[in-house]
Design a protein around this motif. Structure first.
Motif, PDB file in Angstrom:
ATOM      1  N   ARG A 255       0.822  -1.215   0.000  1.00 21.97           N
ATOM      2  CA  ARG A 255       0.000   0.000   0.000  1.00 21.97           C
ATOM      3  C   ARG A 255       0.860   1.271   0.000  1.00 21.97           C
ATOM      4  NH1 ARG A 255      -1.459  -0.135   5.232  1.00 21.97           N
ATOM      5  NH2 ARG A 255      -2.596  -2.049   4.874  1.00 21.97           N
ATOM      6  N   ALA A 256       1.966   1.225   0.747  1.00 22.83           N
ATOM      7  CA  ALA A 256       2.776   2.428   0.940  1.00 22.83           C
ATOM      8  C   ALA A 256       3.939   2.530  -0.059  1.00 22.83           C
ATOM      9  CB  ALA A 256       3.310   2.441   2.369  1.00 22.83           C
ATOM     10  N   MET A 257       3.931   1.680  -1.093  1.00 30.13           N
ATOM     11  CA  MET A 257       5.088   1.638  -1.988  1.00 30.13           C
ATOM     12  C   MET A 257       4.941   2.498  -3.228  1.00 30.13           C
ATOM     13  SD  MET A 257       6.245  -2.230  -2.044  1.00 30.13           S
ATOM     14  CE  MET A 257       7.006  -2.919  -0.622  1.00 30.13           C
ATOM     15  N   SER A 258       6.090   2.912  -3.746  1.00 35.20           N
ATOM     16  CA  SER A 258       6.119   3.665  -5.005  1.00 35.20           C
ATOM     17  C   SER A 258       5.914   2.703  -6.167  1.00 35.20           C
ATOM     18  CB  SER A 258       7.469   4.353  -5.159  1.00 35.20           C
ATOM     19  OG  SER A 258       8.455   3.392  -5.473  1.00 35.20           O
ATOM     20  N   GLY A 259       5.613   3.268  -7.340  1.00 38.74           N
ATOM     21  CA  GLY A 259       5.435   2.440  -8.543  1.00 38.74           C
ATOM     22  C   GLY A 259       6.666   1.595  -8.840  1.00 38.74           C
ATOM     23  N   GLY A 260       7.840   2.176  -8.633  1.00 39.11           N
ATOM     24  CA  GLY A 260       9.074   1.435  -8.908  1.00 39.11           C
ATOM     25  C   GLY A 260       9.261   0.263  -7.954  1.00 39.11           C
ATOM     26  N   GLN A 261       8.925   0.492  -6.675  1.00 33.61           N
ATOM     27  CA  GLN A 261       9.048  -0.594  -5.688  1.00 33.61           C
ATOM     28  C   GLN A 261       8.035  -1.699  -5.963  1.00 33.61           C
ATOM     29  OE1 GLN A 261       8.566   1.844  -2.195  1.00 33.61           O
ATOM     30  NE2 GLN A 261      10.702   1.543  -1.618  1.00 33.61           N
ATOM     31  N   ARG A 262       6.835  -1.310  -6.407  1.00 39.65           N
ATOM     32  CA  ARG A 262       5.817  -2.316  -6.760  1.00 39.65           C
ATOM     33  C   ARG A 262       6.319  -3.193  -7.900  1.00 39.65           C
ATOM     34  NH1 ARG A 262       0.172  -0.719  -5.463  1.00 39.65           N
ATOM     35  NH2 ARG A 262       0.454   0.855  -3.874  1.00 39.65           N
ATOM     36  N   GLN A 263       6.984  -2.555  -8.846  1.00 39.11           N
ATOM     37  CA  GLN A 263       7.519  -3.332  -9.969  1.00 39.11           C
ATOM     38  C   GLN A 263       8.573  -4.303  -9.492  1.00 39.11           C
ATOM     39  OE1 GLN A 263       7.724  -2.242 -13.664  1.00 39.11           O
ATOM     40  NE2 GLN A 263       6.258  -0.581 -13.552  1.00 39.11           N
ATOM     41  N   ALA A 264       9.371  -3.873  -8.501  1.00 41.73           N
ATOM     42  CA  ALA A 264      10.400  -4.772  -7.959  1.00 41.73           C
ATOM     43  C   ALA A 264       9.729  -6.002  -7.350  1.00 41.73           C
ATOM     44  CB  ALA A 264      11.252  -4.042  -6.919  1.00 41.73           C
ATOM     45  N   VAL A 265       8.576  -5.792  -6.681  1.00 46.85           N
ATOM     46  CA  VAL A 265       7.847  -6.920  -6.096  1.00 46.85           C
ATOM     47  C   VAL A 265       7.345  -7.849  -7.205  1.00 46.85           C
ATOM     48  CG1 VAL A 265       5.804  -7.594  -4.755  1.00 46.85           C
ATOM     49  CG2 VAL A 265       7.197  -5.644  -4.020  1.00 46.85           C
ATOM     50  N   ALA A 266       6.754  -7.248  -8.244  1.00 48.50           N
ATOM     51  CA  ALA A 266       6.231  -8.059  -9.354  1.00 48.50           C
ATOM     52  C   ALA A 266       7.360  -8.831 -10.032  1.00 48.50           C
ATOM     53  CB  ALA A 266       5.512  -7.161 -10.365  1.00 48.50           C
ATOM     54  N   ILE A 267       8.511  -8.191 -10.170  1.00 42.64           N
ATOM     55  CA  ILE A 267       9.641  -8.841 -10.841  1.00 42.64           C
ATOM     56  C   ILE A 267      10.255  -9.916  -9.934  1.00 42.64           C
ATOM     57  CG2 ILE A 267      11.982  -8.442 -11.734  1.00 42.64           C
ATOM     58  CD1 ILE A 267      10.860  -5.725 -12.792  1.00 42.64           C
ATOM     59  N   ALA A 268      10.294  -9.647  -8.622  1.00 41.47           N
ATOM     60  CA  ALA A 268      10.826 -10.657  -7.690  1.00 41.47           C
ATOM     61  C   ALA A 268       9.980 -11.930  -7.776  1.00 41.47           C
ATOM     62  CB  ALA A 268      10.851 -10.117  -6.265  1.00 41.47           C
ATOM     63  N   ARG A 269       8.672 -11.766  -7.952  1.00 40.36           N
ATOM     64  CA  ARG A 269       7.795 -12.941  -8.132  1.00 40.36           C
ATOM     65  C   ARG A 269       8.249 -13.773  -9.325  1.00 40.36           C
ATOM     66  NH1 ARG A 269       2.828 -13.832  -6.186  1.00 40.36           N
ATOM     67  NH2 ARG A 269       2.142 -14.838  -8.099  1.00 40.36           N
ATOM     68  N   THR A 270       8.599 -13.088 -10.408  1.00 36.57           N
ATOM     69  CA  THR A 270       9.004 -13.825 -11.610  1.00 36.57           C
ATOM     70  C   THR A 270      10.352 -14.511 -11.387  1.00 36.57           C
ATOM     71  OG1 THR A 270      10.258 -12.096 -12.721  1.00 36.57           O
ATOM     72  CG2 THR A 270       7.877 -12.040 -13.013  1.00 36.57           C
ATOM     73  N   ARG A 271      11.213 -13.939 -10.526  1.00 38.52           N
ATOM     74  CA  ARG A 271      12.506 -14.566 -10.246  1.00 38.52           C
ATOM     75  C   ARG A 271      12.291 -15.850  -9.461  1.00 38.52           C
ATOM     76  NH1 ARG A 271      15.247 -14.680 -13.224  1.00 38.52           N
ATOM     77  NH2 ARG A 271      17.305 -14.554 -12.312  1.00 38.52           N
ATOM     78  N   LEU A 272      11.316 -15.805  -8.573  1.00 40.92           N
ATOM     79  CA  LEU A 272      10.986 -16.982  -7.766  1.00 40.92           C
ATOM     80  C   LEU A 272      10.534 -18.111  -8.693  1.00 40.92           C
ATOM     81  CD1 LEU A 272      10.805 -17.404  -4.705  1.00 40.92           C
ATOM     82  CD2 LEU A 272       8.371 -16.987  -4.905  1.00 40.92           C
ATOM     83  N   ALA A 273       9.836 -17.733  -9.756  1.00 35.56           N
ATOM     84  CA  ALA A 273       9.316 -18.727 -10.702  1.00 35.56           C
ATOM     85  C   ALA A 273      10.403 -19.197 -11.661  1.00 35.56           C
ATOM     86  CB  ALA A 273       8.154 -18.110 -11.483  1.00 35.56           C
ATOM     87  N   GLN A 274      11.631 -18.697 -11.504  1.00 39.80           N
ATOM     88  CA  GLN A 274      12.730 -19.083 -12.397  1.00 39.80           C
ATOM     89  C   GLN A 274      12.379 -18.810 -13.859  1.00 39.80           C
ATOM     90  OE1 GLN A 274      15.388 -21.945 -10.982  1.00 39.80           O
ATOM     91  NE2 GLN A 274      15.092 -20.332  -9.499  1.00 39.80           N
ATOM     92  N   ALA A 275      11.813 -17.623 -14.093  1.00 35.61           N
ATOM     93  CA  ALA A 275      11.429 -17.271 -15.455  1.00 35.61           C
ATOM     94  C   ALA A 275      12.643 -17.185 -16.362  1.00 35.61           C
ATOM     95  CB  ALA A 275      10.686 -15.946 -15.447  1.00 35.61           C
ATOM     96  N   LYS A 276      12.449 -17.549 -17.636  1.00 29.71           N
ATOM     97  CA  LYS A 276      13.497 -17.408 -18.646  1.00 29.71           C
ATOM     98  C   LYS A 276      13.188 -16.236 -19.572  1.00 29.71           C
ATOM     99  CE  LYS A 276      12.856 -21.780 -19.754  1.00 29.71           C
ATOM    100  NZ  LYS A 276      12.950 -23.125 -20.345  1.00 29.71           N
TER     101      LYS A 276
END
Ligand SMILES: Nc1ncnc2c1ncn2[C@@H]1O[C@H](COP(=O)(O)OP(=O)(O)OP(=O)(O)O)[C@@H](O)[C@H]1O
Ligand SMILES: [Mg+2]
Length: 246
Positions: free
Chosen positions: A142-163
């Motif tokens: 809730r308290a995050m900037s757009g850039g930090q939100r993107q980091a969260v979304a991207i971290a999710r993809t890293r967890l999934a071992q995306a190629k």
């Protein structure tokens, strides 16, 4: 060998031909900027790669294997992740819990299983560090900037071992500082050997991070060239049609 190869992809929505015979190759560790005017077919193309739409014609090859992507989960199983502009995160949960949403870590056995928040916070912290993001695992989205939100979304993809990571307009609605953050995230993913397709209308962003730029016009690919051998003026001409094709 290309990690992703599209061959003759067409897509019709009733009478509308959104894509017309698009072929494209993408290598690991490469960032492709995908540009084109409104309605050119960019989102349709990445949605086909993400398994949201089935192409009317054409084939998709991932890591040398021809694949049929009927549903998003099929694409995810092939290592394809998509980050949408509206990010779809849960505002009332922490960054770490968002990273693990749907694949939470637990401890204990059987009916005594409980969420292992300490493990999720630790692992999310590692992912943010890998991405060189200052996002903290315990912070509320809730308290995050757009850039930090993107980091969260991207971290999710890293967890999934995306190629392969598909990003549809990640920098359209965020501040200048946050844009710089997102561009750094993309560079970091490239260093980690991911293949990235970046859809953007923002010429400076594409020229800052893309190795190659492809232009769609009315569903056709009209150019595909190394960023170093083109210019914003040329790309603009290709987008508008002032330059027919390259
Ligand atoms: N689900 C759908 N049903 C019917 N037509 C669609 C659908 N999705 C896209 N289209 C049409 O396909 C064409 C390409 O749309 P698309 O969203 O891929 O364009 P875009 O390049 O992403 O544009 P923008 O820059 O505005 O996001 C448009 O004519 C659009 O109206
Ligand atoms: Mg779009």
């Amino acid at each position: 060998m290309a990690i992703l190869s599209l061959s003759g992809i067409s897509k019709n929505f009733g009478a509308i031909q959104a894509l017309d015979g698009v072929s494209l190759e993408l290598n690991s560790g490469e960032v492709l900027g995908l540009m084109g005017d409104n309605g050119a077919g960019k989102s349709t193309l990445v949605k086909i790669i993400a398994g949201n739409f089935k192409p009317t014609r054409g084939t998709i090859t991932i890591d040398g294997q021809e694949v049929e992507l009927h549903r998003p989960v099929d694409a995810r199983n092939q290592g394809v992740e998509i980050v949408y502009q509206d990010l779809a995160l849960c505002d009332n949960l922490s960054a770490a819990v968002n990273v693990f949403l749907g694949r939470e870590l637990t401890k204990g056995v059987g009916p005594f299983k409980v969420m292992d928040y300490a493990a999720m916070n630790a692992r999310a912290g590692e992912l943010f560090r890998d991405l060189r993001s200052e996002t903290r695992p315990r912070d509320m989205v809730r308290a995050m900037s757009g850039g930090q939100r993107q980091a969260v979304a991207i971290a999710r993809t890293r967890l999934a071992q995306a190629k392969i990571l598909l990003m549809d307009e990640p920098t359209a609605a965020i501040s200048v500082r946050q844009v710089a953050e997102v561009l750094n995230l993309i560079r970091e993913l490239k260093r980690q050997n991911l293949a990235v397709i970046l859809i953007s209308h923002r010429m400076p962003d594409v020229f800052a991070v893309a190795d190659r730029i492809a232009v769609l016009r009315r569903g056709r690919k009209v150019a595909d060239r190394p960023t170093a051998s083109t210019s914003p003026e040329e790309i603009t001409g290709l987008i508008t049609g002032a330059i027919e094709s390259l």
